[in-house]
Scaffold this motif. Structure first.
Motif, PDB file in Angstrom:
ATOM      1  N   UNK A  10      -0.806  -6.146  19.277  1.00 31.17           N
ATOM      2  CA  UNK A  10       0.457  -5.996  20.000  1.00 31.17           C
ATOM      3  C   UNK A  10       0.634  -4.550  20.442  1.00 31.17           C
ATOM      4  N   UNK A  11       1.572  -4.358  21.364  1.00 30.77           N
ATOM      5  CA  UNK A  11       1.854  -2.999  21.831  1.00 30.77           C
ATOM      6  C   UNK A  11       2.353  -2.138  20.676  1.00 30.77           C
ATOM      7  N   UNK A  12       3.133  -2.741  19.777  1.00 37.20           N
ATOM      8  CA  UNK A  12       3.631  -2.025  18.595  1.00 37.20           C
ATOM      9  C   UNK A  12       3.136  -2.762  17.357  1.00 37.20           C
ATOM     10  N   UNK A  13       2.192  -2.152  16.655  1.00 32.15           N
ATOM     11  CA  UNK A  13       1.486  -2.839  15.572  1.00 32.15           C
ATOM     12  C   UNK A  13       2.367  -3.002  14.340  1.00 32.15           C
ATOM     13  N   UNK A  14       2.269  -4.147  13.657  1.00 32.28           N
ATOM     14  CA  UNK A  14       2.972  -4.332  12.387  1.00 32.28           C
ATOM     15  C   UNK A  14       2.266  -3.576  11.260  1.00 32.28           C
ATOM     16  N   UNK A  15       2.981  -3.407  10.158  1.00 35.90           N
ATOM     17  CA  UNK A  15       2.444  -2.648   9.038  1.00 35.90           C
ATOM     18  C   UNK A  15       1.153  -3.203   8.480  1.00 35.90           C
ATOM     19  N   UNK A  16       1.022  -4.532   8.419  1.00 42.17           N
ATOM     20  CA  UNK A  16      -0.214  -5.122   7.895  1.00 42.17           C
ATOM     21  C   UNK A  16      -1.419  -4.662   8.703  1.00 42.17           C
ATOM     22  N   UNK A  17      -1.288  -4.674  10.003  1.00 42.63           N
ATOM     23  CA  UNK A  17      -2.396  -4.289  10.873  1.00 42.63           C
ATOM     24  C   UNK A  17      -2.711  -2.800  10.749  1.00 42.63           C
ATOM     25  N   UNK A  18      -1.688  -2.001  10.568  1.00 45.80           N
ATOM     26  CA  UNK A  18      -1.878  -0.550  10.438  1.00 45.80           C
ATOM     27  C   UNK A  18      -2.597  -0.217   9.131  1.00 45.80           C
ATOM     28  N   UNK A  19      -2.253  -0.922   8.060  1.00 47.30           N
ATOM     29  CA  UNK A  19      -2.939  -0.690   6.779  1.00 47.30           C
ATOM     30  C   UNK A  19      -4.389  -1.185   6.855  1.00 47.30           C
ATOM     31  N   UNK A  20      -4.587  -2.334   7.475  1.00 45.28           N
ATOM     32  CA  UNK A  20      -5.943  -2.851   7.641  1.00 45.28           C
ATOM     33  C   UNK A  20      -6.805  -1.896   8.467  1.00 45.28           C
ATOM     34  N   UNK A  21      -6.173  -1.236   9.435  1.00 40.58           N
ATOM     35  CA  UNK A  21      -6.941  -0.303  10.271  1.00 40.58           C
ATOM     36  C   UNK A  21      -7.386   0.915   9.464  1.00 40.58           C
ATOM     37  N   UNK A  22      -6.566   1.332   8.501  1.00 37.59           N
ATOM     38  CA  UNK A  22      -6.974   2.437   7.629  1.00 37.59           C
ATOM     39  C   UNK A  22      -8.244   2.053   6.871  1.00 37.59           C
ATOM     40  N   UNK A  23      -8.295   0.834   6.364  1.00 39.75           N
ATOM     41  CA  UNK A  23      -9.513   0.362   5.683  1.00 39.75           C
ATOM     42  C   UNK A  23     -10.681   0.256   6.654  1.00 39.75           C
ATOM     43  N   UNK A  24     -10.381  -0.125   7.893  1.00 40.27           N
ATOM     44  CA  UNK A  24     -11.435  -0.232   8.908  1.00 40.27           C
ATOM     45  C   UNK A  24     -12.068   1.140   9.166  1.00 40.27           C
ATOM     46  N   UNK A  25     -11.241   2.159   9.259  1.00 38.23           N
ATOM     47  CA  UNK A  25     -11.748   3.519   9.467  1.00 38.23           C
ATOM     48  C   UNK A  25     -12.601   3.948   8.280  1.00 38.23           C
ATOM     49  N   UNK A  26     -12.111   3.650   7.069  1.00 34.73           N
ATOM     50  CA  UNK A  26     -12.860   4.013   5.863  1.00 34.73           C
ATOM     51  C   UNK A  26     -14.228   3.332   5.838  1.00 34.73           C
TER      52      UNK A  26
END
Length: 658
Positions: A156-172
């Motif tokens: 989405x244009x404005x990401x929900x918290x679940x997606x933002x936390x998952x992205x942190x793991x994706x970067x890691x």
């Protein structure tokens, strides 16, 4: 400042126009509203949960998400180990430090980097905050870092918290960092070892309720601070709060056992027969309240200061648009991010397309907080300052009037609508965006308890008291914010909650208390070799914190790369800012401080330490001016840093070999 408009919009003595008088009346209304909220105790009206000394508040501060058994089974850090980089923080800032340093060739071996974080996983604020309705208020395409590197398309244009936390793991995962983080850990102190020319860092690792904590001594060549902006939740010191008999928790530690549902599926069925109260109507509450309104039998919203609420206009990401118009060329994310900055700070060219095109880019007076190249340097005279303040108020009036008109358009009850109108300039509090918040007050189970700037009087075992009336509650949600990002005049050690001792026993706290902020480019300070912060005072700001992180970390990576080239292979570089160049940069910052005078009249909030900043004596105000930002805005600041890097000599930085 209210008399400045009477002197004319240009700061010259003249008979005030009708427009001048209207602006003067508006400024006086804003001043009256701010005065209602000024308290003698300032930031002391709150208790930081990290300093909680009672069982009830200690319990609120605990990590409800950590998988202690899994984390205890992993040994990622050994006592006495030495690392090249030790990063304090494993949110987006810490991840960006590791990623960009790795890309720069500064991190190669398995023991080159470790990240230390109090949380039980990656994500920073997106690890801790899991409340229902959580979304980022900045477009996900520019907020979520390293989208190009990871190849990810936000949903989405404005990401929900679940997606933002998952992205942190994706970067890691992408940068191989999962076995290089020490979670549930707090750095207590960092001391420069002059003999070994390393940092010695004392760390306490928590291992869950059934295990004793571990005390670790770690050493590192470089200490990097990436502790975030809103990292210490706090609660108001209301008489009787600890004795409340129902369920009570902070939004940064949402308790789904009390509400029902889960972070992934926040169906709060346990609230169907409950009376729920929430204290606070800031950016978090704007997202939480519509969700609570769906489930609670009765919802009582206790408001001290209303938020200005603009349209959100959320939408799903169109894969075709993503491929052809957004992520369509190399470097697209940086280009889009800087385009956002340009439109926010009135720096965009007349024919420059507004790529993001959101509410942020339609609040021109927010440049009062983040700076703009269009205003130039403001002379430190009453006339020049008054003219600049008047200009900003004039620029802001359509925005604030529009926000207040929107309340009338949406909220059906006129009395409730009037109480929900924000009477302060757009730059005084972080603007909010929602297509659901104001609408919630049309629901029969939602009740606004406006405290007219005074706050709650007391808490009983059964509920909250205001105006001599008790409001019985079963569940109390504390949406009461965080320690101010300007805490300690921006001192990185104080903000992180760590004692930092540099050369000759110099304490960073003492340095900041004595002279105020002192940095080179907002990323390092003299007397503390090989210590860098992602962004600090004396740098530039914008609404997108990721841009601020990227700019500071890119600059740091350049400096360290050049320093390591200078000492050569086989030697350890010691990199330190000189006092002379630090003061030269500080002088440049102080020259720009008058631009930010409009902040002094703001209603109390986290940007001005609950109004405390406006009550300082002249000596302290002069010291505080050293913490100002770059008044010409982020793009100007980037140009200055680029010129510095192009010159190539690392002026103001001493590099020696250990």
């Amino acid at each position: 400042m209210t008399t400045d408009i009477a002197n004319g919009a240009n700061g010259h003595s003249q008979f005030p126009t009708e427009e001048d008088m209207t602006l003067l009346q508006l400024q006086q209304r804003y001043a009256e509203e701010a005065a209602k909220r000024i308290r003698a105790d300032g930031p002391a009206q709150f208790l930081d949960l990290t300093d909680a000394d009672t069982d009830r508040f200690k319990a609120i501060a605990e990590d409800p998400w950590a998988d202690h058994a899994a984390l205890n089974a992993k040994e990622t850090v050994n006592d006495g180990a030495t690392y090249k980089f030790l990063v304090l923080g494993a949110g987006y800032g810490g991840l960006l430090f590791a990623a960009r340093l790795k890309q720069a060739g500064l991190i190669n071996g398995p023991d080159d980097v470790r990240l230390v974080d109090a949380a039980g996983g990656f994500g920073g604020t997106w690890y801790w905050n899991r409340y229902p309705g959580l979304h980022c208020d900045v477009e996900s395409y520019i907020y979520m870092p390293l989208l190009e590197e990871t190849g990810y398309m936000p949903k989405q244009k404005y990401a929900p918290g679940t997606e933002l936390r998952e992205h942190a793991d994706r970067i890691a995962t992408h940068f191989d960092l999962h076995d290089k983080a020490l979670f549930r850990s707090n750095a207590q102190s960092a001391t420069w070892d002059e003999e070994r020319r390393l940092w010695t860092v004392q760390v306490t690792e928590g291992r869950g309720p059934n295990e004793p904590s571990r005390e670790l001594t770690l050493k590192c060549q470089y200490l990097l601070i990436a502790s975030g902006v809103l990292n210490v939740p706090h609660v108001p010191k209301i008489p009787g709060l600890e004795g409340f008999g129902g369920e009570m928790f902070h939004t940064a530690r949402w308790d789904y056992s009390a509400t029902g549902g889960s972070y992934e599926s926040p169906d709060m069925e346990k609230l169907k027969d409950k009376r729920v109260g929430i204290i606070g109507t800031g950016a978090t509450s704007i997202q939480v309240i519509p969700q609570l309104a769906k489930w609670a039998k009765e919802l009582y919203v206790f408001q001290r200061t209303p938020s200005a609420v603009h349209p959100r206009d959320q939408k799903e990401t169109d894969p075709e648009e993503w491929k052809t118009k957004i992520a369509c060329k190399e470097g697209w994310q940086k280009t889009r991010s800087l385009n956002f900055v340009a439109h926010m700070s009135l720096a965009a060219k007349d024919d420059e397309e507004n790529l993001v095109g959101d509410g942020w880019t339609k609040i021109p007076a927010y440049s009062a907080l983040i700076g703009s190249p269009g205003f130039g340097l403001v002379e430190p005279t009453p006339e020049a300052i008054g003219a600049n303040v008047a200009r900003l108020y004039k620029l802001d009036t359509p925005t604030t009037e529009g926000a207040r008109a929107r309340v009338d358009q949406i909220v059906k009850d006129p009395e409730t609508a009037n109480k929900l109108k924000a009477w302060y300039p757009s730059w005084c509090k972080r603007p909010t965006f929602s297509d659901m918040y104001l609408q919630a007050f049309n629901e029969p189970n939602v009740h606004l308890i406006d405290t007219n700037g005074q706050g709650i009087e007391a808490v009983t075992k059964s509920g909250l008291v205001f105006g001599g009336k008790e409001y019985p509650l079963d569940v109390l949600v504390l949406s009461t914010g965080y320690r101010s990002p300007v805490f300690g005049n921006g001192n990185p050690a104080a903000k992180t909650g760590i004692e930092v001792i540099g050369r000759g026993g110099l304490s960073m706290d003492e340095k900041w208390k004595k002279i105020g902020s002192a940095t080179l480019h907002g990323i390092a300070t003299s007397g503390f070799p090989n210590l860098f912060f992602a962004f600090g005072p004396q740098s530039a700001a914008t609404a997108n914190f990721i841009t601020m992180l990227e700019v500071g970390i890119h600059h740091t990576a350049h400096i360290l790369s050049k320093a390591e080239e200078k000492v050569g292979v086989g030697s350890r570089a010691v990199v330190e800012v000189t006092r002379e160049e630090e003061e030269a940069w500080t002088l440049q910052v102080m020259m720009r401080a008058p631009y930010f005078a409009s902040l002094m009249g703001c209603t109390p909030g986290y940007l001005n330490e609950e109004g405390h900043s406006a009550k300082q004596d002249p000596k302290e105000m002069m010291k505080a001016s050293r913490s100002s930002g770059w008044s010409e805005g982020m793009l100007s600041y980037i140009e200055v840093l680029e010129e510095y890097r192009s010159e190539g000599s690392l002026k103001g930085i001493e590099v020696t070999a250990a």
